[in-house]
Design a protein around this motif. Sequence first.
Motif, mmCIF file in Angstrom:
data_model
loop_
_atom_site.group_PDB
_atom_site.id
_atom_site.type_symbol
_atom_site.label_atom_id
_atom_site.label_comp_id
_atom_site.label_asym_id
_atom_site.label_seq_id
_atom_site.Cartn_x
_atom_site.Cartn_y
_atom_site.Cartn_z
ATOM 1 N N VAL A 1 0.858 -1.182 0.000
ATOM 2 C CA VAL A 1 0.000 0.000 0.000
ATOM 3 C C VAL A 1 0.893 1.231 0.000
ATOM 4 O O VAL A 1 1.786 1.364 0.823
ATOM 5 N N VAL A 2 0.658 2.127 -0.950
ATOM 6 C CA VAL A 2 1.407 3.374 -1.064
ATOM 7 C C VAL A 2 0.485 4.510 -0.644
ATOM 8 O O VAL A 2 -0.654 4.593 -1.102
ATOM 9 N N TYR A 3 0.973 5.373 0.244
ATOM 10 C CA TYR A 3 0.205 6.538 0.679
ATOM 11 C C TYR A 3 0.824 7.783 0.063
ATOM 12 O O TYR A 3 2.022 8.010 0.178
ATOM 13 N N ILE A 4 -0.005 8.600 -0.597
ATOM 14 C CA ILE A 4 0.482 9.815 -1.249
ATOM 15 C C ILE A 4 -0.266 11.021 -0.701
ATOM 16 O O ILE A 4 -1.493 11.082 -0.741
ATOM 17 N N SER A 5 0.489 11.975 -0.197
ATOM 18 C CA SER A 5 -0.062 13.259 0.240
ATOM 19 C C SER A 5 0.997 14.306 -0.078
ATOM 20 O O SER A 5 2.077 14.301 0.501
ATOM 21 N N ILE A 6 0.717 15.172 -1.012
ATOM 22 C CA ILE A 6 1.714 16.104 -1.530
ATOM 23 C C ILE A 6 1.837 17.368 -0.683
ATOM 24 O O ILE A 6 2.841 18.030 -0.693
ATOM 25 N N TYR B 299 -1.862 9.745 -11.799
ATOM 26 C CA TYR B 299 -2.784 8.607 -11.725
ATOM 27 C C TYR B 299 -2.386 7.515 -12.720
ATOM 28 O O TYR B 299 -2.309 6.341 -12.359
ATOM 29 N N GLU B 300 -2.117 7.891 -13.952
ATOM 30 C CA GLU B 300 -1.744 6.895 -14.972
ATOM 31 C C GLU B 300 -0.441 6.180 -14.601
ATOM 32 O O GLU B 300 -0.307 4.982 -14.806
ATOM 33 N N ILE C 12 -3.370 4.841 -1.552
ATOM 34 C CA ILE C 12 -4.201 5.773 -0.790
ATOM 35 C C ILE C 12 -3.691 7.157 -1.151
ATOM 36 O O ILE C 12 -2.522 7.469 -0.946
ATOM 37 N N TRP C 13 -4.565 7.971 -1.718
ATOM 38 C CA TRP C 13 -4.146 9.265 -2.248
ATOM 39 C C TRP C 13 -4.994 10.356 -1.614
ATOM 40 O O TRP C 13 -6.201 10.413 -1.801
ATOM 41 N N SER C 14 -4.351 11.218 -0.882
ATOM 42 C CA SER C 14 -5.024 12.335 -0.232
ATOM 43 C C SER C 14 -4.816 13.586 -1.087
ATOM 44 O O SER C 14 -3.698 14.058 -1.239
ATOM 45 N N LEU C 15 -5.903 14.080 -1.659
ATOM 46 C CA LEU C 15 -5.852 15.265 -2.522
ATOM 47 C C LEU C 15 -6.567 16.426 -1.851
ATOM 48 O O LEU C 15 -7.682 16.265 -1.345
ATOM 49 N N ARG C 16 -5.938 17.572 -1.839
ATOM 50 C CA ARG C 16 -6.610 18.759 -1.328
ATOM 51 C C ARG C 16 -7.633 19.218 -2.354
ATOM 52 O O ARG C 16 -7.351 19.295 -3.550
ATOM 53 N N ASN C 17 -8.819 19.513 -1.888
ATOM 54 C CA ASN C 17 -9.884 20.038 -2.747
ATOM 55 C C ASN C 17 -10.141 19.163 -3.967
ATOM 56 O O ASN C 17 -10.204 19.645 -5.094
ATOM 57 N N VAL C 18 -10.287 17.865 -3.739
ATOM 58 C CA VAL C 18 -10.528 16.955 -4.852
ATOM 59 C C VAL C 18 -11.782 17.346 -5.639
ATOM 60 O O VAL C 18 -11.878 17.083 -6.825
ATOM 61 N N SER D 239 -9.313 10.450 -1.514
ATOM 62 C CA SER D 239 -10.195 11.310 -0.723
ATOM 63 C C SER D 239 -9.556 12.679 -0.569
ATOM 64 O O SER D 239 -8.356 12.849 -0.747
ATOM 65 N N SER D 240 -10.383 13.651 -0.257
ATOM 66 C CA SER D 240 -9.873 14.996 -0.027
ATOM 67 C C SER D 240 -9.614 15.185 1.456
ATOM 68 O O SER D 240 -10.080 14.420 2.286
ATOM 69 N N TRP D 241 -8.879 16.219 1.780
ATOM 70 C CA TRP D 241 -8.612 16.567 3.169
ATOM 71 C C TRP D 241 -8.869 18.054 3.331
ATOM 72 O O TRP D 241 -8.841 18.814 2.374
ATOM 73 N N ILE D 242 -9.116 18.447 4.534
ATOM 74 C CA ILE D 242 -9.386 19.848 4.838
ATOM 75 C C ILE D 242 -8.177 20.423 5.584
ATOM 76 O O ILE D 242 -7.783 19.871 6.602
#
Length: 77
Positions: free
Chosen positions: A21-26, A41-42, A52-58, A73-76
Amino acid sequence: KQKDEKLFNWMEKALADNLPVVYISIGSEAKWRQWSIDVMYEGLKQLNCKVIWSLRNVEELKKPEENENFWISSWIP
């Protein structure tokens, strides 16, 4: 804290399938454009893993297509 049951089960399936499992949060300072989300994504789809990809304002960008190997999912801030 209470766990997210769906995410927990998704990760348990990755463990059962012996997939990493790879977790990505930039971070909050990056300004993402649709093309950069699409390219990442590609590229990530080519890996044999769960992501698991955390995107701001997805909701401001077009979310990548549904894929059982991705939990996006997005995060706040």
